[in-house]
Design a protein around this motif. Sequence first.
Motif, mmCIF file in Angstrom:
data_model
loop_
_atom_site.group_PDB
_atom_site.id
_atom_site.type_symbol
_atom_site.label_atom_id
_atom_site.label_comp_id
_atom_site.label_asym_id
_atom_site.label_seq_id
_atom_site.Cartn_x
_atom_site.Cartn_y
_atom_site.Cartn_z
ATOM 1 N N PHE A 33 0.819 -1.275 -0.103
ATOM 2 C CA PHE A 33 -0.047 0.025 0.029
ATOM 3 C C PHE A 33 0.865 1.244 0.059
ATOM 4 C CE2 PHE A 33 -2.662 -3.314 2.060
ATOM 5 C CZ PHE A 33 -3.881 -3.177 1.129
ATOM 6 N N GLY A 34 0.543 2.299 -0.915
ATOM 7 C CA GLY A 34 1.058 3.529 -0.903
ATOM 8 C C GLY A 34 0.355 4.689 -0.139
ATOM 9 N N LEU A 35 1.027 5.909 -0.096
ATOM 10 C CA LEU A 35 0.106 6.975 0.483
ATOM 11 C C LEU A 35 0.486 7.981 -0.518
ATOM 12 C CD1 LEU A 35 -1.013 8.261 3.256
ATOM 13 C CD2 LEU A 35 1.116 8.978 3.826
ATOM 14 N N GLN A 36 -0.578 8.868 -0.575
ATOM 15 C CA GLN A 36 -0.549 10.045 -1.498
ATOM 16 C C GLN A 36 -0.111 11.158 -0.423
ATOM 17 O OE1 GLN A 36 -0.520 13.224 -3.131
ATOM 18 N NE2 GLN A 36 -1.060 11.650 -4.770
ATOM 19 N N LEU A 37 0.914 11.752 -0.933
ATOM 20 C CA LEU A 37 1.596 12.713 0.032
ATOM 21 C C LEU A 37 0.856 14.167 0.423
ATOM 22 C CD1 LEU A 37 5.140 12.220 -0.908
ATOM 23 C CD2 LEU A 37 4.247 11.338 0.965
ATOM 24 N N PHE A 38 -0.363 14.139 -0.569
ATOM 25 C CA PHE A 38 -0.973 15.527 -0.227
ATOM 26 C C PHE A 38 -1.664 15.422 1.246
ATOM 27 C CE2 PHE A 38 -4.900 17.804 -0.874
ATOM 28 C CZ PHE A 38 -4.408 18.950 -1.328
ATOM 29 N N ALA A 39 -1.531 14.423 2.138
ATOM 30 C CA ALA A 39 -1.842 14.182 3.320
ATOM 31 C C ALA A 39 -0.994 15.262 4.102
ATOM 32 C CB ALA A 39 -1.986 12.931 3.985
ATOM 33 N N PHE A 40 0.113 15.670 3.662
ATOM 34 C CA PHE A 40 1.178 16.250 4.501
ATOM 35 C C PHE A 40 1.732 17.425 3.558
ATOM 36 C CE2 PHE A 40 1.488 12.010 6.116
ATOM 37 C CZ PHE A 40 1.480 12.291 7.395
ATOM 38 N N ARG A 41 0.633 17.922 2.954
ATOM 39 C CA ARG A 41 0.863 19.163 2.005
ATOM 40 C C ARG A 41 1.333 20.308 2.666
ATOM 41 N NH1 ARG A 41 -4.350 17.950 2.656
ATOM 42 N NH2 ARG A 41 -5.846 19.509 3.366
ATOM 43 N N GLU A 42 1.107 20.468 4.020
ATOM 44 C CA GLU A 42 1.362 21.663 4.973
ATOM 45 C C GLU A 42 2.716 21.403 5.512
ATOM 46 O OE1 GLU A 42 -1.595 22.825 7.748
ATOM 47 O OE2 GLU A 42 -3.183 22.939 6.123
ATOM 48 N N GLN A 43 3.055 20.405 5.782
ATOM 49 C CA GLN A 43 4.286 20.177 6.333
ATOM 50 C C GLN A 43 5.469 19.962 5.283
ATOM 51 O OE1 GLN A 43 1.645 18.371 7.039
ATOM 52 N NE2 GLN A 43 0.930 18.105 9.312
ATOM 53 N N LEU A 44 5.158 19.341 4.357
ATOM 54 C CA LEU A 44 6.407 18.705 3.303
ATOM 55 C C LEU A 44 7.141 19.824 2.758
ATOM 56 C CD1 LEU A 44 4.283 16.252 1.134
ATOM 57 C CD2 LEU A 44 6.458 15.622 2.476
ATOM 58 N N PRO A 45 6.645 21.247 2.576
ATOM 59 C CA PRO A 45 7.656 22.194 2.307
ATOM 60 C C PRO A 45 8.453 22.686 3.080
ATOM 61 C CG PRO A 45 5.359 22.696 1.716
ATOM 62 C CD PRO A 45 5.378 21.528 2.668
ATOM 63 N N LYS A 46 8.139 22.471 4.560
ATOM 64 C CA LYS A 46 9.066 22.819 5.732
ATOM 65 C C LYS A 46 10.110 21.877 5.994
ATOM 66 C CE LYS A 46 4.811 24.987 7.632
ATOM 67 N NZ LYS A 46 3.769 25.032 8.694
ATOM 68 N N ASP A 47 9.702 20.426 6.036
ATOM 69 C CA ASP A 47 10.620 19.328 6.400
ATOM 70 C C ASP A 47 10.420 18.047 5.710
ATOM 71 O OD1 ASP A 47 12.683 18.317 7.854
ATOM 72 O OD2 ASP A 47 11.780 18.528 9.589
#
Length: 288
Positions: A33-47
Amino acid sequence: MINRKTFLQQAGMMSAGMMLMPGLLSAKTNRPFGLQLFAFREQLPKDVKTIIPKIAQAGYKQVEPFGYSKTNGFWGLSAVEFRKLLDDNGLTAPSAHYSLDTFLSSGDTTQVEQAIEAAKILGQKYIVLPYLGEQFRNSAKTMEDTINKINLAASTVHEAGLKMAYHNHDFEFKTVEGQRLFDMLLNNTDTEQLNFELDIYWVIRAGEDPLKLLKTYPGRFKLIHIKDMDKTNPVLNTEIGTGSIDYKTILSKAHSAGVKYYIVEQENFKIDQYLSIQKSISYLKEIG
């Protein structure tokens, strides 16, 4: 040492056991199973370098990135750097969402070519068109022009040795001038060049039956998005297995319909995001 007679006797006993326990023949598929990273759209640009390891620790083997651009890469990392981050954490990215708005507006294929370049670096199989803005679907003629461009992009992607897929929301199931966009996409694109990423949640939000679609168009939906619907407020998502969508039945039919990639997506949360994605994958692994 086991002689031939003993071996045949044991083999016979094993065969009989399998007949008595047919469940063993339908063991869990152990889907990665994979995870669409949109779940962490606010955090990803930061870290991004902190978040990716946590996703792997939660039990996921694959991720589906989004938002790539040639100038910013994946949240500040070049495609090469992002690939190394995934490799270091035992993750792969068979697909990603790539915006093609500039291409759809102007016909300039640069965006398509850049998506292909990034996809090859990441070892991806699918370039997914994630969304069609209203300006690309506000009339039957506009939809026809858009589909012609999608076909051009899909052909270019195919020639590069990759596949293109289209991700649905609910608007595709509405009609414009008597025509339904989803039908136009299915019927006016090459089955060898354009597959679909069926978002189960949005199909149900549109009042459609995902099982009927999987049965009617076997082999067309190579990827599915798995997100559950809150029982009290259908506009909200919830952890897989706690909402109103019967994923146990849907997943039992998906593989035989040609689905190869299973991607968890959750866009809003009531609990801690990491706990949420852990709950979802635990349930999915349980039901196989």
